[in-house]
Design an enzyme around this catalytic site. Structure first.
Site, short mmCIF file in Angstrom:
data_model
loop_
_atom_site.label_atom_id
_atom_site.label_comp_id
_atom_site.label_asym_id
_atom_site.label_seq_id
_atom_site.Cartn_x
_atom_site.Cartn_y
_atom_site.Cartn_z
N LYS A 117 0.82 -1.22 0.00
CA LYS A 117 0.00 0.00 0.00
C LYS A 117 0.84 1.26 0.00
CE LYS A 117 -4.20 -1.86 1.44
NZ LYS A 117 -5.47 -1.67 2.03
N LYS A 198 -6.41 -9.81 -5.56
CA LYS A 198 -7.62 -10.17 -4.81
C LYS A 198 -8.72 -9.12 -5.02
CE LYS A 198 -7.37 -7.93 -0.38
NZ LYS A 198 -8.02 -7.87 0.87
N LYS A 201 -12.18 -3.82 -1.74
CA LYS A 201 -13.05 -2.64 -1.73
C LYS A 201 -12.33 -1.42 -2.26
CE LYS A 201 -14.74 -3.67 2.74
NZ LYS A 201 -13.47 -3.50 3.43
#
Ligand code: AQP
Length: 335
Positions: A117, A198, A201
């Site tokens: 991230k 994956k 959201k």
């Protein structure tokens, strides 16, 4: 009469960082609902975790309520579990500080999710770095035995166990060391447009993400458009055929079967028929959830009330555990 042995305590959480998707449902929330009767279950909308990446302050509260509503719709029942909002129980942040002084910079720096991230970002918040410690506090605050998570959270769970064991070693037996439970199928549902990532959201892939509340025609369209490969055989081979394998996992999970049975069922059929059957299974699975969501969303005050009742019960469990940790590290009790 001999009293029944206590049920194992289970805790898990979900970030209100966007709309819940099929990966959240199959990989996590469906198990949560199934465990309510044979576990002492606590489930949490982890709004403080949603702040670790850029977020919209004006929408955070509504997103938290929406996730709470979606969890109720997915079958969490406040009469059988404790469902609450993380920031409503202040002990989460206080235990985080205590654990911050036990976890090490080196171990947090090794977390894959932080590295991924943080990659390419000009500025990364301390909150994103510290995310796994907040998660450890969430879990350890409830003397949790089991944490049902998707595959993506295994590393954070290992860190939780390490931090708890180190704490106990340094300050005496105080915290329960939990274990992860990962579902047998659909532990990692992949993005339909990029089956090597994956379903998530926060990744912007609207066509690759089946939302839990998508209407049937949208589910059908997304699954029919799923990326597969140039072959024709429906076979489970995650490395060679990631798209088809992901659909087989989804089908197996949605129909409570296993991938080998699913592959045998579609042997010799083309991708078109296979995708149609996967979409039908997902539509049948999510239909009742959508219906319940519509009814619950019509009364947001009632959802807030249920979340507050959950927080009250959570505070009653968390308070004594936090007190134990405060005492173990030698903090002077207030008079
Ligand atoms: N694709 C998935 N397959 C199976 N399980 C999944 N989970 C998440 N994605 C999948 C599980 O859902 C629970 C809630 O996790 P989360 O709130 O971190 O969900 P997310 O969709 O992964 O959310 P974000 O905001 O997009 O997070 P990042 O970017 O961190 O992935 C967990 O039990 C998780 O394992």
């Amino acid at each position: 009469m001999v009293p029944a042995p206590p049920m194992p305590r289970v805790f898990s959480g979900i970030k209100p960082s966007g709309e819940m998707h099929l990966g959240n449902y199959l990989g996590a929330v469906r198990q949560w609902a199934a465990q309510q009767d044979d576990h002492d279950a606590l489930y949490c909308v982890v709004d403080l975790h949603a702040m670790t990446e850029p977020f919209d302050a004006a929408g955070l509260g509504a997103a938290t309520r929406q996730t709470g509503t979606a969890l109720l719709a997915a079958g969490l029942d406040p009469a059988r579990c404790i469902l609450f909002v993380q920031s409503h129980v202040a002990a989460h942040t206080e235990l985080t500080w205590i654990l911050n002084c036990v976890a090490t910079f080196g171990e947090l720096r090794r977390m894959t999710q932080f590295k991924e991230k943080g990659k390419g970002q000009e500025s990364v918040s301390v909150g994103l770095f510290d995310y796994p410690v907040l998660m450890a506090a969430d879990i350890l605050l409830y003397d949790t035995d089991e944490v049902p998570v998707g595959d993506d959270q295994r590393q954070h769970l290992e860190l939780t166990r390490d931090v708890a064991a180190r704490f106990n070693h340094r300050f005496g037996d105080t915290l329960v060391v939990p274990k992860a439970t990962v579902p047998p199928v659909a532990a990692r549902v992949m993005d339909l447009q990029d089956p090597t990532s994956k379903m998530s959201k926060s990744i912007d892939s609207p066509q690759g993400t089946v939302l839990m509340l998508d209407p049937p025609d949208v589910v059908m369209k997304k699954i029919k458009a799923a990326v597969t490969d140039s072959g024709t055989d429906v076979r489970y081979d995650p490395a060679g055929k990631p798209g088809v394998s992901n659909l087989l996992e989804i089908y197996a999970a949605a129909t409570d079967g296993d991938v080998a049975e699913a592959a045998a069922e579609f042997d010799g059929q083309g991708y078109g028929a296979f995708k149609g059957a996967v979409a039908d299974a997902v539509i049948a699975l999510l239909g009742p959830v959508r219906e319940r969501y519509a009814a619950l969303a019509a009364d947001p005050g009632e959802v807030d009330r249920q979340l507050e009742q959950g927080a009250e019960k959570a505070r009653a469990i968390a308070g004594p555990v936090l007190e134990r940790a405060r005492r173990a590290v030698g903090l002077l009790p207030p008079v």
